[in-house]
Write a protein that holds these residues in place. Sequence first.
Motif, PDB file in Angstrom:
ATOM      1  N   SER A 179      -3.726   6.370  -1.791  1.00 53.51           N
ATOM      2  CA  SER A 179      -2.273   6.210  -1.664  1.00 53.51           C
ATOM      3  C   SER A 179      -1.913   5.576  -0.325  1.00 53.51           C
ATOM      4  O   SER A 179      -0.999   4.754  -0.253  1.00 53.51           O
ATOM      5  CB  SER A 179      -1.555   7.546  -1.859  1.00 53.51           C
ATOM      6  N   ASP A 180      -2.648   5.904   0.735  1.00 54.11           N
ATOM      7  CA  ASP A 180      -2.396   5.277   2.039  1.00 54.11           C
ATOM      8  C   ASP A 180      -2.655   3.772   1.975  1.00 54.11           C
ATOM      9  O   ASP A 180      -1.908   2.978   2.539  1.00 54.11           O
ATOM     10  CB  ASP A 180      -3.283   5.892   3.124  1.00 54.11           C
ATOM     11  N   LEU A 236      -2.540   1.843  -0.748  1.00 49.70           N
ATOM     12  CA  LEU A 236      -1.470   1.226  -1.530  1.00 49.70           C
ATOM     13  C   LEU A 236      -0.201   1.102  -0.700  1.00 49.70           C
ATOM     14  O   LEU A 236       0.469   0.071  -0.725  1.00 49.70           O
ATOM     15  CB  LEU A 236      -1.188   2.041  -2.802  1.00 49.70           C
ATOM     16  N   TYR A 237       0.122   2.146   0.058  1.00 47.41           N
ATOM     17  CA  TYR A 237       1.338   2.134   0.876  1.00 47.41           C
ATOM     18  C   TYR A 237       1.285   1.035   1.937  1.00 47.41           C
ATOM     19  O   TYR A 237       2.296   0.416   2.241  1.00 47.41           O
ATOM     20  CB  TYR A 237       1.556   3.508   1.523  1.00 47.41           C
ATOM     21  N   GLN A 238       0.106   0.780   2.508  1.00 43.78           N
ATOM     22  CA  GLN A 238      -0.022  -0.273   3.514  1.00 43.78           C
ATOM     23  C   GLN A 238       0.322  -1.641   2.940  1.00 43.78           C
ATOM     24  O   GLN A 238       0.917  -2.467   3.612  1.00 43.78           O
ATOM     25  CB  GLN A 238      -1.445  -0.308   4.078  1.00 43.78           C
ATOM     26  N   TRP A 283       2.027  -2.160  -0.175  1.00 46.70           N
ATOM     27  CA  TRP A 283       3.291  -2.142  -0.924  1.00 46.70           C
ATOM     28  C   TRP A 283       4.137  -0.949  -0.467  1.00 46.70           C
ATOM     29  O   TRP A 283       4.317   0.029  -1.199  1.00 46.70           O
ATOM     30  CB  TRP A 283       3.008  -2.050  -2.425  1.00 46.70           C
ATOM     31  N   PRO A 284       4.678  -1.018   0.755  1.00 45.97           N
ATOM     32  CA  PRO A 284       5.378   0.142   1.326  1.00 45.97           C
ATOM     33  C   PRO A 284       6.657   0.552   0.586  1.00 45.97           C
ATOM     34  O   PRO A 284       7.070   1.700   0.682  1.00 45.97           O
ATOM     35  CB  PRO A 284       5.690  -0.293   2.757  1.00 45.97           C
ATOM     36  N   PRO A 301       7.136   3.541  -4.744  1.00 46.60           N
ATOM     37  CA  PRO A 301       6.748   4.959  -4.785  1.00 46.60           C
ATOM     38  C   PRO A 301       5.351   5.142  -5.380  1.00 46.60           C
ATOM     39  O   PRO A 301       4.931   4.394  -6.266  1.00 46.60           O
ATOM     40  CB  PRO A 301       7.792   5.609  -5.697  1.00 46.60           C
ATOM     41  N   ILE A 302       4.642   6.165  -4.891  1.00 47.99           N
ATOM     42  CA  ILE A 302       3.294   6.474  -5.348  1.00 47.99           C
ATOM     43  C   ILE A 302       3.288   7.934  -5.807  1.00 47.99           C
ATOM     44  O   ILE A 302       3.671   8.828  -5.054  1.00 47.99           O
ATOM     45  CB  ILE A 302       2.274   6.275  -4.215  1.00 47.99           C
ATOM     46  N   SER A 312       6.536   1.581  -9.703  1.00 46.14           N
ATOM     47  CA  SER A 312       5.824   2.674  -9.035  1.00 46.14           C
ATOM     48  C   SER A 312       4.347   2.628  -9.393  1.00 46.14           C
ATOM     49  O   SER A 312       3.937   1.931 -10.318  1.00 46.14           O
ATOM     50  CB  SER A 312       6.414   4.026  -9.437  1.00 46.14           C
ATOM     51  N   TYR A 353       0.203   0.908 -12.589  1.00 42.67           N
ATOM     52  CA  TYR A 353       1.409   0.291 -12.022  1.00 42.67           C
ATOM     53  C   TYR A 353       2.438   0.161 -13.124  1.00 42.67           C
ATOM     54  O   TYR A 353       2.168  -0.409 -14.192  1.00 42.67           O
ATOM     55  CB  TYR A 353       1.085  -1.080 -11.439  1.00 42.67           C
TER      56      TYR A 353
END
Length: 131
Positions: free
Chosen positions: A3-4, A6-8, A10-11, A14-15, A28, A56
């Motif tokens: 998840s980290d 993915l967040y980097q 696509w901030p 939502p995950i 999401s 996704y």
Amino acid sequence: MISDTLYQHWPGIPIYRENQEGGFEEPSFYIHRIRVNHTKDFTSWQNRTYSYQVVYFPPELKPNEALDTMAEQLQSNLTEIPGYAKIINPNLTVEEDHLSMTFDINIRAYPEEKDPRFKDMNYKGGVADGR
């Protein structure tokens, strides 16, 4: 860690790690572990393979275009979990309403021992027959 990563990249998306009663917000990501396999070698080290699925869910507006774009972005950007492991065996499938990416992560691990193998030995004895 996934998840980290993915967040980097696509901030703003939502995950989720758990199913949502009211459904997922779109767009999401949903991440879950499929399975874990391991083999041991003669030194007790384990070779572990963790299999994951990242799903996704595209926005309602132009979902097919969003699915194609995200498929390309995932192939280019989700290649490793930085500082942990490379992603191997990636497989992307575009379904009617979502994109599914499955992959494996291999690590080598040594399980922590709960009890020490040897404890202190207390010797009680002497010379036989007083000799």
